[in-house]
Design an enzyme around this catalytic site. Structure first.
Site, PDB file in Angstrom:
ATOM      1  CB  SER A   1      -0.874  -0.025   1.251  1.00  0.00           C
ATOM      2  OG  SER A   1      -1.378   1.252   1.537  1.00  0.00           O
TER       3      SER A   1
ATOM      4  CE1 TYR B   1      -4.485  -2.071   4.704  1.00  0.00           C
ATOM      5  CE2 TYR B   1      -3.621   0.113   4.181  1.00  0.00           C
ATOM      6  CZ  TYR B   1      -4.102  -1.119   3.769  1.00  0.00           C
ATOM      7  OH  TYR B   1      -4.192  -1.397   2.432  1.00  0.00           O
TER       8      TYR B   1
HETATM    9  P1  NAD Z   1     -11.485  -5.494  -0.136  1.00  0.00           P
HETATM   10  O1  NAD Z   1     -11.821  -5.329   1.304  1.00  0.00           O
HETATM   11  O2  NAD Z   1     -12.550  -5.184  -1.122  1.00  0.00           O
HETATM   12  O3  NAD Z   1     -10.948  -6.968  -0.397  1.00  0.00           O
HETATM   13  C1  NAD Z   1     -10.261  -7.721   0.570  1.00  0.00           C
HETATM   14  C2  NAD Z   1     -10.926  -9.087   0.650  1.00  0.00           C
HETATM   15  O4  NAD Z   1     -10.178  -9.876   1.580  1.00  0.00           O
HETATM   16  C3  NAD Z   1     -12.370  -9.039   1.185  1.00  0.00           C
HETATM   17  O5  NAD Z   1     -13.260  -9.647   0.245  1.00  0.00           O
HETATM   18  C4  NAD Z   1     -12.324  -9.817   2.491  1.00  0.00           C
HETATM   19  O6  NAD Z   1     -13.493 -10.602   2.717  1.00  0.00           O
HETATM   20  C5  NAD Z   1     -11.079 -10.690   2.284  1.00  0.00           C
HETATM   21  N1  NAD Z   1     -10.459 -11.072   3.565  1.00  0.00           N
HETATM   22  C6  NAD Z   1     -10.209 -10.268   4.632  1.00  0.00           C
HETATM   23  N2  NAD Z   1      -9.641 -10.991   5.620  1.00  0.00           N
HETATM   24  C7  NAD Z   1      -9.525 -12.261   5.154  1.00  0.00           C
HETATM   25  C8  NAD Z   1      -9.013 -13.467   5.707  1.00  0.00           C
HETATM   26  N3  NAD Z   1      -8.521 -13.500   6.957  1.00  0.00           N
HETATM   27  N4  NAD Z   1      -9.053 -14.601   4.967  1.00  0.00           N
HETATM   28  C9  NAD Z   1      -9.563 -14.586   3.707  1.00  0.00           C
HETATM   29  N5  NAD Z   1     -10.067 -13.471   3.136  1.00  0.00           N
HETATM   30  C10 NAD Z   1     -10.050 -12.323   3.845  1.00  0.00           C
HETATM   31  O7  NAD Z   1     -10.187  -4.615  -0.410  1.00  0.00           O
HETATM   32  P2  NAD Z   1      -9.531  -4.134  -1.800  1.00  0.00           P
HETATM   33  O8  NAD Z   1      -9.740  -2.668  -1.915  1.00  0.00           O
HETATM   34  O9  NAD Z   1      -9.938  -5.035  -2.915  1.00  0.00           O
HETATM   35  O10 NAD Z   1      -7.997  -4.353  -1.468  1.00  0.00           O
HETATM   36  C11 NAD Z   1      -7.261  -5.492  -1.936  1.00  0.00           C
HETATM   37  C12 NAD Z   1      -5.850  -5.401  -1.392  1.00  0.00           C
HETATM   38  O11 NAD Z   1      -5.222  -4.200  -1.850  1.00  0.00           O
HETATM   39  C13 NAD Z   1      -5.773  -5.351   0.125  1.00  0.00           C
HETATM   40  O12 NAD Z   1      -4.644  -6.075   0.532  1.00  0.00           O
HETATM   41  C14 NAD Z   1      -5.580  -3.891   0.439  1.00  0.00           C
HETATM   42  O13 NAD Z   1      -4.899  -3.707   1.664  1.00  0.00           O
HETATM   43  C15 NAD Z   1      -4.744  -3.446  -0.749  1.00  0.00           C
HETATM   44  N6  NAD Z   1      -4.871  -2.011  -1.058  1.00  0.00           N
HETATM   45  C16 NAD Z   1      -6.054  -1.513  -1.496  1.00  0.00           C
HETATM   46  C17 NAD Z   1      -6.147  -0.149  -1.787  1.00  0.00           C
HETATM   47  C18 NAD Z   1      -7.437   0.483  -2.283  1.00  0.00           C
HETATM   48  O14 NAD Z   1      -7.450   1.704  -2.481  1.00  0.00           O
HETATM   49  N7  NAD Z   1      -8.509  -0.266  -2.492  1.00  0.00           N
HETATM   50  C19 NAD Z   1      -5.024   0.686  -1.625  1.00  0.00           C
HETATM   51  C20 NAD Z   1      -3.839   0.119  -1.166  1.00  0.00           C
HETATM   52  C21 NAD Z   1      -3.764  -1.237  -0.902  1.00  0.00           C
END
Ligand code: NAD
Length: 322
Positions: free
Chosen positions: A128, A153
């Site tokens: 991130s 985080y």
């Molecule tokens: P999201 O919350 O939509 O997707 C994450 C998924 O992980 C969810 O569906 C959740 O049910 C699943 N999850 C959580 N804990 C779990 C566990 N213990 N076991 C199995 N599944 C689990 O988030 P996103 O926006 O799609 O983000 C995806 C990745 O990208 C994440 O790692 C997030 O930290 C990273 N990220 C996202 C952004 C953004 O702007 N969306 C920015 C930086 C980093």
């Protein structure tokens, strides 16, 4: 190719899975569907799974990555060649109240995944922009120290990068950590600013705006993010150890209030604002230097905020209420 995608019911996981399926890969989707989470977020996850095109080559496994035995059994049974790890406890604001959840999924869960993934050709995982924390001069480059995270985080995401390095060094596991910069687009998270703003504008509700919307974010469209993930997945790192970190951002930060102004213009509706103080733990500005991604893959994110929001408004009009 058989690719295991964790967080497959999540926002970015939906788009990455859809692209892998579209090019003929088999996707082994893993997600715990966050049983203790918010109802709206749960509904969003189920809707994403229902709307996944090309689902014949998609198998879904409701597995929690903190369940070591279940994860190991899944890897042994499914034998993926490559892994995209997107499952995480997300969000920078809730950190202080749910410390264990962040550590369990983002650190212990990730460590277990690294162990299960030994022997795969390449593990691409979500880091991130928040790892740059305080004091990194913009634009952020991957070789900055990134040792002053401002929230839990961010600290867990930086810990993942360090753990990936260890596994590259000790076990030769090829990993690429992608530092995503504020991702938005269709099937987005209803708790994040883009969809929150858009739906409040449509419904005439006031919008909570922190710090007068002065914070700047390097908003990156999910189509660009999914393209970057696939390009990186196809190119495992070759160095010693086989480890790398890459920014996935456009390199053009936009103030939140300007982002909102584009939405107001697209919808033809002025926002009613509920101005709130800036939140502790939030970065003032995020700004990617995207040149390393371009050097490694020939690709840089290209969807402008103007165009990305026009697409989001159109998508939301078609899908709201479903
Ligand atoms: P999201 O919350 O939509 O997707 C994450 C998924 O992980 C969810 O569906 C959740 O049910 C699943 N999850 C959580 N804990 C779990 C566990 N213990 N076991 C199995 N599944 C689990 O988030 P996103 O926006 O799609 O983000 C995806 C990745 O990208 C994440 O790692 C997030 O930290 C990273 N990220 C996202 C952004 C953004 O702007 N969306 C920015 C930086 C980093």
């Amino acid at each position: 190719m058989r690719v295991l995608v964790t967080g497959a019911a999540g926002f970015i996981g939906h788009h990455v899975s859809a692209r892998l399926l579209a090019r003929g890969d088999a996707v082994i989707g893993v997600d715990n569907l966050d049983p203790a989470g918010d109802v709206a977020l749960k509904q969003a996850r189920l809707a994403r799974l229902r709307h996944l095109p090309g689902a014949e080559a998609f198998t879904f496994h409701a597995v929690d990555i903190t369940d070591r035995e279940a994860l190991r059994a899944l890897f042994e049974r499914e034998r993926p060649r490559r892994v995209v790890h997107l499952a995480a406890r997300v969000g920078v604001r809730a950190g202080a109240n749910s410390a264990n959840g962040y550590l369990d999924t983002n650190v212990t869960g990730f460590l277990q995944l690294l162990e299960c993934a030994r022997g795969v050709e390449h593990l691409v995982y979500a880091s991130s922009s928040s790892v740059y924390g305080g004091g990194t001069p913009p634009p952020f480059r991957e070789d900055a120290a990134a040792d002053r995270p401002l929230n839990l985080y961010a600290a867990t995401k930086r810990a993942d990068e360090l753990l990936a390095h260890v596994h590259g060094h000790l076990h030769g596991l090829p990993t690429s950590g992608l530092r995503f910069f504020t991702v938005y687009g269709p099937w987005g998270r209803p708790d994040m600013a883009p969809l929150r703003f858009l739906r409040a504008l449509r419904e005439g509700r006031p919008i909570d705006l922190y710090g007068e919307g002065r914070m700047r974010r390097d908003f990156t469209h999910v189509d660009d993010v999914a393209e970057a993930v696939l390009r990186v997945l196809d190119r495992p790192p070759t160095g010693t150890p086989p480890y790398r970190l890459l920014n996935v951002g456009r390199g053009e930060p936009v103030a939140l209030r300007d982002f909102l102004a584009v939405l107001e213009r697209h919808l033809g509706t002025p926002a009613r604002l509920n101005l709130l103080p800036a939140q502790p733990g939030e970065m003032e500005s995020t700004w990617a230097d995207p040149s390393a991604l371009e050097r490694e893959t020939g690709f840089r994110p290209r969807v402008s905020v103007e165009e990305g929001l026009a697409r989001l408004v159109e998508w939301d009009a078609q899908h709201s209420g479903r």
